[in-house]
Every structure is written in structure tokens, then in C-alpha cells.
Motif scaffolding. Sequence first.
Motif, PDB file in Angstrom:
ATOM      1  N   VAL A  47     -41.268  41.739  -6.714  1.00  0.00           N
ATOM      2  CA  VAL A  47     -42.542  42.231  -6.172  1.00  0.00           C
ATOM      3  C   VAL A  47     -42.599  43.753  -6.238  1.00  0.00           C
ATOM      4  O   VAL A  47     -43.626  44.342  -6.615  1.00  0.00           O
ATOM      5  CB  VAL A  47     -42.712  41.741  -4.719  1.00  0.00           C
ATOM      6  CG1 VAL A  47     -43.844  42.483  -4.029  1.00  0.00           C
ATOM      7  CG2 VAL A  47     -42.959  40.246  -4.691  1.00  0.00           C
ATOM      8  N   ALA A  48     -41.474  44.406  -5.881  1.00  0.00           N
ATOM      9  CA  ALA A  48     -41.448  45.866  -5.889  1.00  0.00           C
ATOM     10  C   ALA A  48     -41.707  46.412  -7.280  1.00  0.00           C
ATOM     11  O   ALA A  48     -42.402  47.420  -7.447  1.00  0.00           O
ATOM     12  CB  ALA A  48     -40.102  46.361  -5.372  1.00  0.00           C
ATOM     13  N   ARG A  49     -41.166  45.762  -8.306  1.00  0.00           N
ATOM     14  CA  ARG A  49     -41.384  46.254  -9.660  1.00  0.00           C
ATOM     15  C   ARG A  49     -42.771  45.890 -10.177  1.00  0.00           C
ATOM     16  O   ARG A  49     -43.455  46.715 -10.775  1.00  0.00           O
ATOM     17  CB  ARG A  49     -40.322  45.697 -10.611  1.00  0.00           C
ATOM     18  CG  ARG A  49     -40.499  46.249 -12.015  1.00  0.00           C
ATOM     19  CD  ARG A  49     -39.445  45.832 -12.990  1.00  0.00           C
ATOM     20  NE  ARG A  49     -39.677  46.461 -14.288  1.00  0.00           N
ATOM     21  CZ  ARG A  49     -39.005  46.168 -15.387  1.00  0.00           C
ATOM     22  NH1 ARG A  49     -38.034  45.259 -15.356  1.00  0.00           N
ATOM     23  NH2 ARG A  49     -39.280  46.783 -16.529  1.00  0.00           N
ATOM     24  N   ALA A  50     -43.191  44.656  -9.944  1.00  0.00           N
ATOM     25  CA  ALA A  50     -44.458  44.184 -10.519  1.00  0.00           C
ATOM     26  C   ALA A  50     -45.656  44.904  -9.916  1.00  0.00           C
ATOM     27  O   ALA A  50     -46.619  45.215 -10.618  1.00  0.00           O
ATOM     28  CB  ALA A  50     -44.594  42.680 -10.317  1.00  0.00           C
ATOM     29  N   ALA A  51     -45.618  45.183  -8.616  1.00  0.00           N
ATOM     30  CA  ALA A  51     -46.783  45.784  -7.961  1.00  0.00           C
ATOM     31  C   ALA A  51     -47.080  47.173  -8.483  1.00  0.00           C
ATOM     32  O   ALA A  51     -48.237  47.614  -8.463  1.00  0.00           O
ATOM     33  CB  ALA A  51     -46.558  45.827  -6.452  1.00  0.00           C
ATOM     34  N   GLY A  52     -46.067  47.880  -8.959  1.00  0.00           N
ATOM     35  CA  GLY A  52     -46.289  49.232  -9.442  1.00  0.00           C
ATOM     36  C   GLY A  52     -46.441  49.362 -10.934  1.00  0.00           C
ATOM     37  O   GLY A  52     -46.663  50.466 -11.445  1.00  0.00           O
ATOM     38  N   GLU A  53     -46.327  48.264 -11.671  1.00  0.00           N
ATOM     39  CA  GLU A  53     -46.450  48.335 -13.125  1.00  0.00           C
ATOM     40  C   GLU A  53     -47.897  48.547 -13.544  1.00  0.00           C
ATOM     41  O   GLU A  53     -48.814  47.958 -12.974  1.00  0.00           O
ATOM     42  CB  GLU A  53     -45.914  47.052 -13.770  1.00  0.00           C
ATOM     43  CG  GLU A  53     -44.403  46.936 -13.747  1.00  0.00           C
ATOM     44  CD  GLU A  53     -43.728  47.942 -14.666  1.00  0.00           C
ATOM     45  OE1 GLU A  53     -44.426  48.598 -15.469  1.00  0.00           O
ATOM     46  OE2 GLU A  53     -42.506  48.086 -14.564  1.00  0.00           O
ATOM     47  N   VAL A  54     -48.090  49.391 -14.542  1.00  0.00           N
ATOM     48  CA  VAL A  54     -49.434  49.679 -15.031  1.00  0.00           C
ATOM     49  C   VAL A  54     -49.542  49.449 -16.532  1.00  0.00           C
ATOM     50  O   VAL A  54     -50.521  48.864 -17.014  1.00  0.00           O
ATOM     51  CB  VAL A  54     -49.835  51.134 -14.699  1.00  0.00           C
ATOM     52  CG1 VAL A  54     -51.201  51.471 -15.294  1.00  0.00           C
ATOM     53  CG2 VAL A  54     -49.863  51.344 -13.192  1.00  0.00           C
ATOM     54  N   ALA A  55     -48.528  49.886 -17.296  1.00  0.00           N
ATOM     55  CA  ALA A  55     -48.618  49.861 -18.754  1.00  0.00           C
ATOM     56  C   ALA A  55     -48.950  48.475 -19.318  1.00  0.00           C
ATOM     57  O   ALA A  55     -49.882  48.348 -20.129  1.00  0.00           O
ATOM     58  CB  ALA A  55     -47.315  50.396 -19.359  1.00  0.00           C
ATOM     59  N   PRO A  56     -48.237  47.392 -18.935  1.00  0.00           N
ATOM     60  CA  PRO A  56     -48.589  46.088 -19.512  1.00  0.00           C
ATOM     61  C   PRO A  56     -49.962  45.599 -19.081  1.00  0.00           C
ATOM     62  O   PRO A  56     -50.654  44.915 -19.843  1.00  0.00           O
ATOM     63  CB  PRO A  56     -47.477  45.160 -19.011  1.00  0.00           C
ATOM     64  CG  PRO A  56     -46.934  45.818 -17.800  1.00  0.00           C
ATOM     65  CD  PRO A  56     -47.063  47.284 -18.045  1.00  0.00           C
ATOM     66  N   LEU A  57     -50.384  45.976 -17.860  1.00  0.00           N
ATOM     67  CA  LEU A  57     -51.676  45.493 -17.368  1.00  0.00           C
ATOM     68  C   LEU A  57     -52.835  46.078 -18.161  1.00  0.00           C
ATOM     69  O   LEU A  57     -53.896  45.460 -18.272  1.00  0.00           O
ATOM     70  CB  LEU A  57     -51.836  45.852 -15.889  1.00  0.00           C
ATOM     71  CG  LEU A  57     -50.792  45.260 -14.937  1.00  0.00           C
ATOM     72  CD1 LEU A  57     -51.069  45.704 -13.512  1.00  0.00           C
ATOM     73  CD2 LEU A  57     -50.790  43.748 -15.029  1.00  0.00           C
ATOM     74  N   MET A  58     -52.658  47.268 -18.710  1.00  0.00           N
ATOM     75  CA  MET A  58     -53.720  47.878 -19.501  1.00  0.00           C
ATOM     76  C   MET A  58     -54.035  47.055 -20.744  1.00  0.00           C
ATOM     77  O   MET A  58     -55.119  47.163 -21.309  1.00  0.00           O
ATOM     78  CB  MET A  58     -53.316  49.299 -19.906  1.00  0.00           C
ATOM     79  CG  MET A  58     -53.150  50.236 -18.724  1.00  0.00           C
ATOM     80  SD  MET A  58     -52.396  51.815 -19.149  1.00  0.00           S
ATOM     81  CE  MET A  58     -53.662  52.513 -20.195  1.00  0.00           C
ATOM     82  N   LEU A  59     -53.095  46.213 -21.153  1.00  0.00           N
ATOM     83  CA  LEU A  59     -53.279  45.398 -22.356  1.00  0.00           C
ATOM     84  C   LEU A  59     -53.702  43.973 -22.040  1.00  0.00           C
ATOM     85  O   LEU A  59     -54.266  43.301 -22.901  1.00  0.00           O
ATOM     86  CB  LEU A  59     -51.975  45.363 -23.172  1.00  0.00           C
ATOM     87  CG  LEU A  59     -51.439  46.714 -23.652  1.00  0.00           C
ATOM     88  CD1 LEU A  59     -50.105  46.521 -24.366  1.00  0.00           C
ATOM     89  CD2 LEU A  59     -52.434  47.396 -24.572  1.00  0.00           C
ATOM     90  N   VAL A  60     -53.445  43.491 -20.826  1.00  0.00           N
ATOM     91  CA  VAL A  60     -53.634  42.063 -20.567  1.00  0.00           C
ATOM     92  C   VAL A  60     -54.586  41.744 -19.417  1.00  0.00           C
ATOM     93  O   VAL A  60     -54.521  40.652 -18.856  1.00  0.00           O
ATOM     94  CB  VAL A  60     -52.277  41.362 -20.316  1.00  0.00           C
ATOM     95  CG1 VAL A  60     -51.438  41.322 -21.568  1.00  0.00           C
ATOM     96  CG2 VAL A  60     -51.517  42.058 -19.179  1.00  0.00           C
ATOM     97  N   GLY A  61     -55.463  42.691 -19.013  1.00  0.00           N
ATOM     98  CA  GLY A  61     -56.452  42.231 -18.047  1.00  0.00           C
ATOM     99  C   GLY A  61     -57.040  43.228 -17.091  1.00  0.00           C
ATOM    100  O   GLY A  61     -58.101  42.989 -16.521  1.00  0.00           O
ATOM    101  N   VAL A  62     -56.381  44.364 -16.838  1.00  0.00           N
ATOM    102  CA  VAL A  62     -56.915  45.293 -15.853  1.00  0.00           C
ATOM    103  C   VAL A  62     -57.988  46.165 -16.501  1.00  0.00           C
ATOM    104  O   VAL A  62     -57.925  46.474 -17.686  1.00  0.00           O
ATOM    105  CB  VAL A  62     -55.781  46.168 -15.268  1.00  0.00           C
ATOM    106  CG1 VAL A  62     -55.328  47.237 -16.247  1.00  0.00           C
ATOM    107  CG2 VAL A  62     -56.195  46.788 -13.961  1.00  0.00           C
ATOM    108  N   VAL A  63     -59.005  46.524 -15.713  1.00  0.00           N
ATOM    109  CA  VAL A  63     -60.107  47.339 -16.216  1.00  0.00           C
ATOM    110  C   VAL A  63     -60.415  48.459 -15.216  1.00  0.00           C
ATOM    111  O   VAL A  63     -59.953  48.437 -14.080  1.00  0.00           O
ATOM    112  CB  VAL A  63     -61.383  46.497 -16.455  1.00  0.00           C
ATOM    113  CG1 VAL A  63     -61.196  45.561 -17.622  1.00  0.00           C
ATOM    114  CG2 VAL A  63     -61.778  45.728 -15.199  1.00  0.00           C
TER     115      VAL A  63
END
Length: 566
Positions: free
Chosen positions: A471-487
Motif C-alpha cells: 500500500v505504501a508503495r502503490a499509493a505514491g506511484e505516479v509514472a505507471p498510472l499516467m499510462l494506464v488510466g489516470v487523467v
Amino acid sequence: MKMKKKSVSEWVKAGDPWVWLNAGAVAISVIMVVGLLLLIAVRGLGHFWPADVVEAHYALPGQPAYNIVAERVESVEVPATQLREAGIAIPDEHQLMLRTLMKTGNRDVYGADFRWVVDEYLTETKRPEMLFTAERYEWGNLYGYLQAVKENGQVVSATADLDPTASALATWQVFEQSIERAARIHEEIKVIEKNDIGKINYGLERIRLKQRSLELKGELTPAAEADLAVERSQYDEEYQGLQQSLIDLYEQINRDTFTVQVMDGSVHEIAVAKIVHAYRANAMGVPEKIGFYFVKLWEFLTDEPREANTEGGVFPAIFGTVMMVLLMTVLVTPFGVVAAVYLREYASQGWLTRIIRIAVNNLAGVPSIVYGVFGLGFFVYFLGSGIDQAFFPEALPSPTFGTGGLMWASVTLALLTLPVVIVATEEGLARIPRNVREGSLALGATKAETLWRVVLPMASPAIMTGVILAVARAAGEVAPLMLVGVVKLAPSLPLDGNYPFIHLDQKFMHLGFHIYDVGFQSPNVEAARPLVYATALLLVIVIALLNLSAVTIRNHLREKYKSLEM
């Protein structure tokens, strides 16, 4: 009895220097973390305080003088030579000059809402009580003096020359009532547009997809088409009624306007409906400012962003972050536990198993952007496109799961954190005494029953440790989310009252990406800077709350099964 003093060599051999070195390193680390959090908190939370607005006369040497109305943001000392290079005629005897960043607002009038001034040339500084600040849905803050309030173009209250103080206060009260009325109508419009019309649009889209599905199957009979037409007409009729209600509400909300005099002396007429808040900070006492501060803080936590994410709240980002982490946790925990149980309890401990363990440990060090590229290529383009063709052919060519969304973001982060859960669970399984397993088997339990009823419950604290790290790592990740769903902006939440209620295909907002967007992509850097600090503090708090929840569960499980380990 006297204690014998240690010599330096004995002190070193005893390892005391390393103890003190470690203690010092821990203390420095704690101080740095606390200091960083305090910096973020002060810079971020201070943004919501209703700052006083000053009016002053500003006259730089060799330049026309003018009045300035603004909030003080920050002050810095700069070399006088730097100002001379900028074309300001600073006398030679000055070496350092105090320079202040002023928030002048009124971007629609001046073109920019911040400007730097040299403090020495600010004179006649005062804080008039009738000077007000208005937060707007567009164009940022407005600073000025209220002149009149109008209804349908007719003045209902105005500041009179004969009795300016009393008439100004009376006009201000009418202005506040107009803002409250506009806010109520705004809420009614929001409910109709987002909830009622949103449901109608969702229903019409389902009818369209149903009709397309029947066409593809060759089952679109005249009777079926007539039934769909009846459903569509019902939605159309309901939509027309709501549309008329919206027209009436917009007519009501656009009724009121007000005139304001800004710092250059010009007078502007503005619709009251464009105002979010209006307040006279110079006339507010400390209790009033504290109350307004918490109103602003609550708005930040519960509202939607506006003005290119530099104003308003971050609730969609909070919701998206928490929901993604929960989905990721639900996905990664069973797969990580099953993989760890197989490697520790069932797989033969040969060279192949050792290679798999090495691979799992190495996967934990792979850069997160690599997981993002893999998620985009495999989950979105390959798996998502296959799901669309198999289950949603009527929606094509518009993708349903063949594009980034909440589900693929959660799955990608689950894959990213899977090695952490596997390693932590394996270590927990390895610490369980062998005699516990043998005792269970001796009592007639099968190996599967022993694992399910004895081993896994005892290893649950270790499993929760892996989940906490994930949870600690996933909640702060940004780079992969820019490719798979975050806007950048997705005010519609992936959870609503429309079937299937949780929309896993929908794009979402994330606090980490919001920080990146506001801090590095905003067209108004000075206005966005305090929100970067505030959002960063909020992300830390969200991660801490998620981790504390997991830690509480882990501690409860540890106490529950402590007696079995002794």
C-alpha cells in the motif's frame, strides 16, 4: 566501589561508537522527516487562511505611480544590481532590497494576478475594512470596493456619497444574500446536471448499445425496435422537463449582478453567479477567520477542482486514490499469498525454485514505469481489446476496457507490488515452528487443512506486513498510472448510482498525479504552489491512514496468535 574507565580502544572494540552513530543517524532522519512535514504543512495549510488585503501607493523611480490592492504572499531580499539590470533606477547606495510578491488578483482586468514590488517604494499602506476579496469560478480572485448590487439591471443597493460607511455595510449585506441565493441555485443545477440528466444519458446510452447489439446478432425486429423507441421517448420526455427546469434556474441565477471598483479606479459589472465566496478579511476578527479557515479546508477536501486544478478541492483525487489502492490490495493479497504458499510449502526446494525466488526479488527493483509500459501493452491493448471484442462489440470502435481505466491501473499496481507480498509472506511462513505443523498433522488434519486453519492464521501478521509495504508503495506511484488510466480532470466518480455502480473502465484522478499536474503543468505557477504543498500533505495523510488501518489489523492478529508461537 569505583568503576574502571574504558580506554578508547576498549570503547571502540565494544562497538559503542557504532551504537552512537546509528542513534545519531536515526535522530537526524527523524528530524528531517518531521521538518519536511512541518514545511509542507505550514506552506500548504497556510493557503486557506483569509489574508488581509492592503492598499498602498507604489512609485518606482522613473516610472508612473499607481495604487496597488493585493495580498502579501512572500518577501525576499535581492541584490540591488539585479533590480538595476531589470531597468529599475535604484540609487547606488543600496546593496540589498526587500522585494515582495503581491497577489493582485483580477486576472481578467490586468492579465496576471501576481506582481513583484520593491517594499521601499510602497507608501501610504492601509487596510480598509470595506476592501473585499471574492473567489470566482473563473479568473481567480477579485479584489476591490463594492459599489452596487443589481437585480435584472436595476440597482437595489448602492454605496452613497453622503453616508458611505452605513450604505456600504447595507450593500454588503445585500451582496452576501445574493451570493447565498446563487449558491443554492448552483446546487440545484448541479443535482440536475450530474444526477438527473446523468441518469438519463446513461439510460439512453444503454438503449443505444442494446439496439446495436441486436443489430449485430440480427435480432432487431420491428417489435424490439418499437419497444426501444418507447423507452427512448420516455427518457426524452423526462429530459425535456429537466431541460426546462435548467433554463428557469439559469434565468434566476443570472438575475443578480454587482459593480466593483478595482485598484486602477475602473468599475466593472460582474454576475453574482460567478462568485464562490466573498469576504472582507480586514474586517474579520480572529474567531471569524478561524471559522472561514475551516470552511475553506473542508471545501478543499470535499469539492471538485476548478481553474485548471489551481482552485477548488481535490475530492475526486482522494476518492480515486483510495479506491485504486483498495482494489489493488484485494487483487494482490490472494495472488501473493498463494504464490508464497506454493513456493514454501509445495514446491521442491531445488535450483528452479531458487531461480524463481531470485526473479521475484529482482522484480521488486524494476522501475515502475516499466510496469506501466507492460500494463499499457498487455492489459490495455491486448487483454482489454480482447474483452471489448468478446463482450462489448456493440460499443466498438469506442473502447470500453481497451483503454486506460481504474481496473487496469489497479491490476498494474498489483503486479508491481506482488513481489513485496510474496517475500513478506514467505518469511512469515518460514518463521512458523515445524512442530506446529507436525502437531496438526498428528491430530489427523490434512496438509491443506493445516495450512488453512493453522499456518496461514499464524502467518497473517507477516502477510499484513507485506500488504502495508504494498500500500505504501502503490499509493505514491505516479509514472505507471499516467499510462494506464489516470487523467488531469475526471470530476465524475467511478462509483455512482448507475448500474453496475462501480465503473472499473472509467478513468480517474489520483493525488500523486494531481501534485505533478498542478506543480509542473499549471499555467499559473504562483497560484498553484500552495496547493502543491497542501495536496502533498494530504497524500501523506491518506497513505498514513491506510497504513495505520493495516497496522492495526496486523497487531490484532499478532496478539491473537502469539500464544501459538511460544
